[in-house]
Enzyme design. Structure first.
Site, PDB file in Angstrom:
ATOM      1  CG  ASN A  20      -1.727   1.229   1.387  1.00  0.00           C
ATOM      2  OD1 ASN A  20      -1.862   2.010   0.442  1.00  0.00           O
ATOM      3  ND2 ASN A  20      -2.305   1.426   2.569  1.00  0.00           N
ATOM      4  CE  LYS A  50      -0.082   3.531   4.711  1.00  0.00           C
ATOM      5  NZ  LYS A  50      -0.174   3.713   6.125  1.00  0.00           N
ATOM      6  CG  HIS A  85      -5.998   1.968   5.017  1.00  0.00           C
ATOM      7  ND1 HIS A  85      -5.666   2.936   5.937  1.00  0.00           N
ATOM      8  CD2 HIS A  85      -4.929   1.132   4.935  1.00  0.00           C
ATOM      9  CE1 HIS A  85      -4.436   2.689   6.377  1.00  0.00           C
ATOM     10  NE2 HIS A  85      -3.975   1.606   5.782  1.00  0.00           N
ATOM     11  CD  GLU A 137      -3.691  -1.891   7.929  1.00  0.00           C
ATOM     12  OE1 GLU A 137      -2.677  -2.328   7.364  1.00  0.00           O
ATOM     13  OE2 GLU A 137      -4.426  -1.046   7.427  1.00  0.00           O
ATOM     14  N   GLY A 171       2.725  -1.167   4.368  1.00  0.00           N
ATOM     15  CA  GLY A 171       2.705   0.255   4.022  1.00  0.00           C
ATOM     16  C   GLY A 171       4.115   0.766   3.787  1.00  0.00           C
ATOM     17  N   GLY A 172       4.706   1.404   4.811  1.00  0.00           N
ATOM     18  CA  GLY A 172       6.023   2.036   4.694  1.00  0.00           C
ATOM     19  C   GLY A 172       7.072   1.164   4.008  1.00  0.00           C
TER      20      GLY A 172
HETATM   21  C1  PEP Z   1      -1.081   0.383   6.186  1.00  0.00           C
HETATM   22  O1  PEP Z   1      -1.355   1.520   6.564  1.00  0.00           O
HETATM   23  O2  PEP Z   1      -1.838  -0.267   5.437  1.00  0.00           O
HETATM   24  C2  PEP Z   1       0.157  -0.202   6.640  1.00  0.00           C
HETATM   25  C3  PEP Z   1       0.243  -1.490   6.646  1.00  0.00           C
HETATM   26  O3  PEP Z   1       1.140   0.674   6.999  1.00  0.00           O
HETATM   27  P1  PEP Z   1       2.544   0.346   7.721  1.00  0.00           P
HETATM   28  O4  PEP Z   1       3.051  -0.959   7.158  1.00  0.00           O
HETATM   29  O5  PEP Z   1       3.428   1.496   7.369  1.00  0.00           O
HETATM   30  O6  PEP Z   1       2.229   0.230   9.164  1.00  0.00           O
END
Ligand code: PEP
Length: 246
Positions: A9, A11, A92, A155, A224-225
């Site tokens: 993701n 973002k 999300h 999540e 995400g990151g």
């Molecule tokens: C997300 O927001 O979907 C996510 C998984 O972010 P992160 O991995 O950065 O926590």
């Protein structure tokens, strides 16, 4: 062994189509050998068309409930399909949507053949009752045929890297949450269909902690990151490829 899902993701990153292309190209190069892993990249809408020439599986980060019409600023599931998307992340926590809205989006996505990746999680750690209720509110009543074409992500909001708490859940947190998810899904759509729905984990996943989430029973991860680094994302996919116990 089950198929794994490694979903990136992105973002609202990166800033240009050129950088998006380079990032996707580098990820495709790193992950193409991992045949057991379905690697899905979810870039911002404007970059989807730029990436469709690459051999990457595309997903979007959201879609609307309707296929066309007077909805300024929105993007329909049919448009995403047309741009080469196969998946769409829905619900999300950063979008702050109601459970009802998410359910309608799930139905609209499946109607055109997109696979919804539905996020479900609690706001605070150590609140299983809240999680149970969120599961019910978000998924109850979605027809079995629709839910069985979806992917679910546990999540927890507090585990997302950019939140205040911002730490991944523990293996124990994830394994007890996944038990709730499995029993909810099996009750909702029956044992046969329910046990085949992939359940992933999302929240601060990186190359160091991915194994603990796989051990907890996750059939992959929403990342995400770490999905913005080809090296790290590739290494997460590699752990999924090699994990033998699911
Ligand atoms: C997300 O927001 O979907 C996510 C998984 O972010 P992160 O991995 O950065 O926590």
């Amino acid at each position: 062994m089950k198929q794994m899902f490694c979903v990136g993701n992105w973002k609202m990153n990166p800033s240009t189509a050129r950088d998006a292309f380079r990032l996707a190209e580098a990820i495709a190069e790193k992950t193409k050998v991992y045949t057991r892993v379905t690697t899905v990249l979810c870039p911002p809408f404007p970059f989807l068309a730029h990436l469709s020439s690459l051999s990457v599986t595309l997903g979007a980060q959201d879609c609307h409930t309707e296929q066309k019409g007077a909805f300024t600023g929105e993007v329909s599931p049919a448009m995403l399909k047309d741009q080469g998307c196969r998946y769409v992340v829905l619900g999300h926590s950063e979008r702050g949507e109601t459970d009802q809205m998410v359910k309608e989006k799930v139905r609209a996505a499946v109607r055109v053949g997109l696979v919804p990746i539905i996020c479900v999680g609690e706001e605070k750690p150590g609140t299983p009752d809240v999680l149970q209720e969120r599961l019910r509110l978000r998924l109850e009543g979605i027809p079995a045929q629709t839910l069985s074409k979806s992917i679910i992500v546990y999540e927890p909001v507090w585990a997302i890297s950019t939140t205040k708490e911002g730490r991944g859940a523990s293996e124990k947190d994830v394994s007890s949450a996944l038990l709730l998810f499995h029993s909810f899904l099996e009750e909702e759509v029956g044992q046969r269909l329910g046990s085949a729905i992939p359940i992933l984990y999302g929240g601060s996943v990186n190359e160091k902690n991915i194994l603990s989430f796989l051990r907890a029973g996750a059939q992959g991860a929403l990342v995400g990151g770490a999905s913005l680094s080809p090296k790290e994302f590739g290494s997460i996919a590699s752990s999924m490829q090699l994990y033998e116990h699911i």
